[in-house]
Design an enzyme around this catalytic site. Structure first.
Site, PDB file in Angstrom:
ATOM      1  N   ASP A 126       0.862  -1.175   0.000  1.00  0.00           N
ATOM      2  CA  ASP A 126       0.000   0.000   0.000  1.00  0.00           C
ATOM      3  C   ASP A 126       0.906   1.235   0.000  1.00  0.00           C
ATOM      4  O   ASP A 126       2.124   1.141   0.149  1.00  0.00           O
ATOM      5  CB  ASP A 126      -0.992  -0.011   1.162  1.00  0.00           C
TER       6      ASP A 126
HETATM    7  C1  BGC Z   1      -5.041   3.244  -0.081  1.00  0.00           C
HETATM    8  C2  BGC Z   1      -5.184   2.208  -1.169  1.00  0.00           C
HETATM    9  C3  BGC Z   1      -5.055   2.874  -2.518  1.00  0.00           C
HETATM   10  C4  BGC Z   1      -3.726   3.577  -2.582  1.00  0.00           C
HETATM   11  C5  BGC Z   1      -3.436   4.216  -3.917  1.00  0.00           C
HETATM   12  C6  BGC Z   1      -3.816   4.108  -0.256  1.00  0.00           C
HETATM   13  O1  BGC Z   1      -3.821   5.189   0.606  1.00  0.00           O
HETATM   14  O2  BGC Z   1      -5.007   2.598   1.178  1.00  0.00           O
HETATM   15  O3  BGC Z   1      -6.399   1.534  -1.027  1.00  0.00           O
HETATM   16  O4  BGC Z   1      -5.203   1.934  -3.532  1.00  0.00           O
HETATM   17  O5  BGC Z   1      -3.684   4.570  -1.587  1.00  0.00           O
HETATM   18  O6  BGC Z   1      -4.202   5.322  -4.138  1.00  0.00           O
END
Ligand code: BGC
Length: 760
Positions: free
Chosen positions: A293
């Site tokens: 993530d």
């Molecule tokens: C989120 C993810 C997301 C990623 C990219 C993160 O802050 O937890 O779910 O896909 O950002 O935007």
């Protein structure tokens, strides 16, 4: 020719010469596995690590090259072939430009995989995922994901960071809006529907995109519902509640997974070998790749699990995190770690192999610009057909929570209707959280939807508002107001109305990532407004907008009709109006229990019996609250229709079964009301005694069925070992003999009951 041009020419020639030796992987006739190995043979260690590096979209790629800061660094890395993926670059023009750098300026010309958060639609938005889950309509959910994939792929994107398959029992957590609710069985079915919708039959088609099941794992169990918080859960909860939707997504062929920000029992998910190596890539034989993530590799330093970037990289790659999203660490640390023999190059090879496989499957090596077709972009994005698709999904997602004296549906003529509430006219909030590619203020508002019904007199008053600010992202910050200056005007229109429709609840940006709440009431002074209007007119239909279960005991007690309308996306107003006017008979059912108060949370239907589940005496020593009932306000699976259904004749083909034998269950459902309608017939079991205690009820089957007025149907279910067993604390799936209860009904609480025995 000037000097730079000559130099550029020499460089181009040099790289082409190298390319000439490495073209074998482009031979379409060769099997993908062979093509991957051929390419990997050509790659330097740095180029391999580059494939494991993902950067967020940066400067306007079609403009001048960036000077200074992280954009320049990213740009330089991109040109060196040190970037395998970009996220949040979108639009054919931008994607083509960035892809061109990867393909034409790097030594090996490996195309990028372009990722994006296509969470509930791309530009044309469908309901938030929690709302879609309320439809229990797997085919509709699949189609909705397919529409999203169609639009995103037309915009150059080839990979979505969805579906979010996190089970959560905690309405305080803002990200419940992204998942399918509290139940692992329903959650697994929906995970599969979404994966199939995004990926289609053929990942190589230009209108399908790779799916990413996230967040692996247990992110939905953040303590106190506070986002990014610690997770400490039992093995039983992990195996039986958290992991099943991920396994279902993996089995359905989801090409990627994203790990999560949280600690799981002391170990960050991102650095968790048990989750990623042992379970995902080991037991489940997952063939795709795992992306971290956002900066979650670096965050392991904050967790106190790694002392610096090098250790964080070492732990993440060892644990099976294949791609680094925005930590900037793999690219900085991994080569050194390999050279120091701290990281085995086999780990790098394995990660790169997985990443390249997905790129080959997407067809990116055959034509890196296959998703970059301006004509398709124009034709597909925002098409009429897509709007019709999301409208259909929106109607199916609405849940009727209460309808006393058949206040709904509204009459189509001769009524005076007062429409009240800031959210009623809002064209932005209904789009919900996570809608980066959509245009602001493009939803059909409830006001606009209702205005299309001309036979009634409609007056609108805001009553009260939600003040909106901006964060550093595009997302809005919502401040709640205490201003009551609009109350009087709202009361005046309510006084003179036959029916008052009040659209209240959370703004679209009050749920989602980073939006945890300690209250589950109507934000701001909306509750006060509701009670004030009630004093002058009791004929109120409350239309709720929210991204999570709310606790509204006063409304349940006093307001005659309540409609759960979530954040329904682009076509919100049309969907709500069609339901209110009876052109669509609602059939949604709650995918999460709604509590009576925040103090009850977590409240979920598949809980365990305590040793003192009921009051057998008049004393206080039983499992309950002294100030509230312990049951939820609305249970899991709950939802009404304009018609009524009667359940009868729950039958089993036998009362005793040998292990391995299928258990056949049937139940008769009759439409006893005045409308044709749809019903989600639900089947639950209870394994009465086990070597581990089992929940009081577990959903193990459901069928969405259509019944004409007075029509009866017999609905059949078959339970096999897959439904009767469970995971023990070592993660082994076991089926234990003994007594089982079977329940069938209209929600998790109102059920018919039968029993059978499973023999040794
Ligand atoms: C989120 C993810 C997301 C990623 C990219 C993160 O802050 O937890 O779910 O896909 O950002 O935007």
């Amino acid at each position: 020719m000037n000097k730079p041009t000559v130099i550029a020419g020499i460089i181009a020639l040099f790289s082409l010469t190298l390319n000439a030796q490495s073209k074998a992987h482009l031979d379409k006739k060769k099997p993908i596995e062979e093509r991957i190995l051929l390419l990997m043979k050509e790659m330097t260690l740095e180029e391999k690590i580059g494939q494991m590096n993902q950067y967020n979209g940066f400067w306007d790629v079609t403009g001048p090259a960036p000077q200074g800061g992280s954009s320049q660094l990213k740009y330089e890395h991109l040109r060196k072939g040190w970037v395998g993926s970009m996220l949040s670059v979108r639009g054919v023009k931008q994607v083509r430009a960035v892809q061109k750098i990867a393909v034409e300026e790097t030594r090996l010309g490996i195309p990028l995989i372009i990722g994006f958060d296509v969470i509930h639609g791309y530009k044309t938005l469908s309901p938030i995922p929690l709302a879609e889950a309320a439809s229990w309509d797997l085919e509709a959910i699949r189609k909705s994901a397919a529409i999203a994939a169609d639009e995103a792929s037309a915009s150059g994107i080839n990979w979505t960071f969805a579906p979010c398959v996190d089970i959560s029992q905690d309405a305080r957590w803002g990200r419940v809006m992204e998942g399918a609710g509290e139940d692992p069985y329903l959650g697994s079915k929906i995970a599969v529907a979404r994966v199939k919708g995004f990926q289609g039959e053929n990942l190589g088609a230009n209108n399908t995109i790779a799916a990413c099941a996230k967040h692996f794992a247990a992110y939905g169990f953040a303590e106190s519902g506070r986002d990014y918080n610690t997770v400490d859960i039992s093995n039983s909860k992990l195996y039986n509640t958290v992991l099943p939707p991920f396994k279902a997504a993996s089995d359905a062929g989801a090409r990627t997974m994203m790990n999560s920000f949280n600690l799981l029992n002391g170990v960050p998910a991102t650095g968790n070998s048990f989750l990623q190596r042992e379970i995902l890539k080991g037991k489940w034989q997952f063939k795709g790749f795992v992306v971290s993530d956002w900066a979650s590799i670096r965050e392991m330093i904050n967790h106190g699990f790694a002392k610096d970037g090098a250790e964080a990289s070492l732990k993440a790659v060892t644990a099976g995190s294949d791609m680094d999203m925005e930590s900037y660490l793999y690219v900085a640390e991994l080569a050194k770690l390999v050279n120091e023999k701290k990281v085995d190059v086999a780990l790098i090879d394995n990660a790169v192999h997985r990443i390249l496989r997905v790129k080959f499957e997407l067809g990116l090596f055959d034509d890196p610009y296959r998703y970059c077709d301006e004509k398709r972009e124009k034709a597909v994005i925002g098409s009429k057909q897509n709007h019709e698709g999301v409208l259909d999904m929106a109607k199916k997602s609405i849940v009727l929570l209460k309808n006393e004296n058949n206040l709904l549906p509204l009459k189509k003529n001769g009524q005076k209707i007062a429409l009240i509430g800031a959210l009623a006219a809002d064209k932005n909030s209904p789009l919900g959280s996570w809608r980066i590619a959509s245009d602001d203020n493009t939803a059909v508002s409830v006001l606009e939807g209702m205005q299309q019904y001309k036979g009634n007199q409609l007056v609108y008053e805001k009553g009260t508002g939600l003040t909106i600010g901006k964060t550093t992202f595009k997302d809005e910050l919502v401040f709640n107001t205490t201003d009551t200056s609009g109350f009087e005007a709202a009361k005046n229109v309510a006084k003179n109305a036959d029916v008052v429709i009040m659209v209240l609840g959370e703004h679209g940006f009050q749920s989602g990532e980073g939006r945890s709440r300690t209250n589950l009431d109507l934000p701001g002074n909306q509750q006060q407004l509701l009670e004030e209007i009630y004093k002058v007119n009791k004929n109120i239909v409350l239309v709720l907008n929210n991204g999570r279960p709310l606790a509204l005991p006063w409304a349940e007690q006093n307001i005659p009709a309540i409609v759960e309308a979530w954040h329904l996306g682009s076509q919100t107003g049309n969907a709500v109006a069609q339901v209110l006017y009876g052109d669509y008979n609602p059939s949604g059912k709650l995918p999460m229990s709604f509590p009576r108060s925040v103090g009850q949370v977590p409240v979920y239907y598949n809980n365990y019996s305590t040793g003192r589940p009921v009051n057998t005496d008049t004393n206080v020593f039983w499992s309950h609250y002294t100030d509230s009932e312990k049951t939820p306000l609305y249970p899991f699976g709950y939802g009404l229709s304009y018609t009524t259904f009667k359940y009868a004749n729950l039958k089993l083909n036998k009362t005793s079964f040998a292990k391995g034998e299928a258990v056949k269950v049937s139940v008769e459902v009759t439409n006893t009301g005045n409308y044709d309608g749809k019903e989600v017939v639900q089947l639950y079991i209870r394994d009465v005694t086990g070597s581990l205690a089992r929940p009081v009820k577990e959903l193990k089957g459901f069928e969405l069925t259509e019944l004409k007025k007075e029509q009866s149907k017999t609905i059949n279910f078959t339970l096999t070992e897959a439904e009767l067993g469970y995971y023990d604390n070592n993660g082994t799936f076991i089926i234990e003999p003994g007594q089982f209860k079977i329940f069938a009904g209209t929600n998790s609480n109102e059920v018919l009951e039968a029993e059978f025995e499973l023999k040794q």
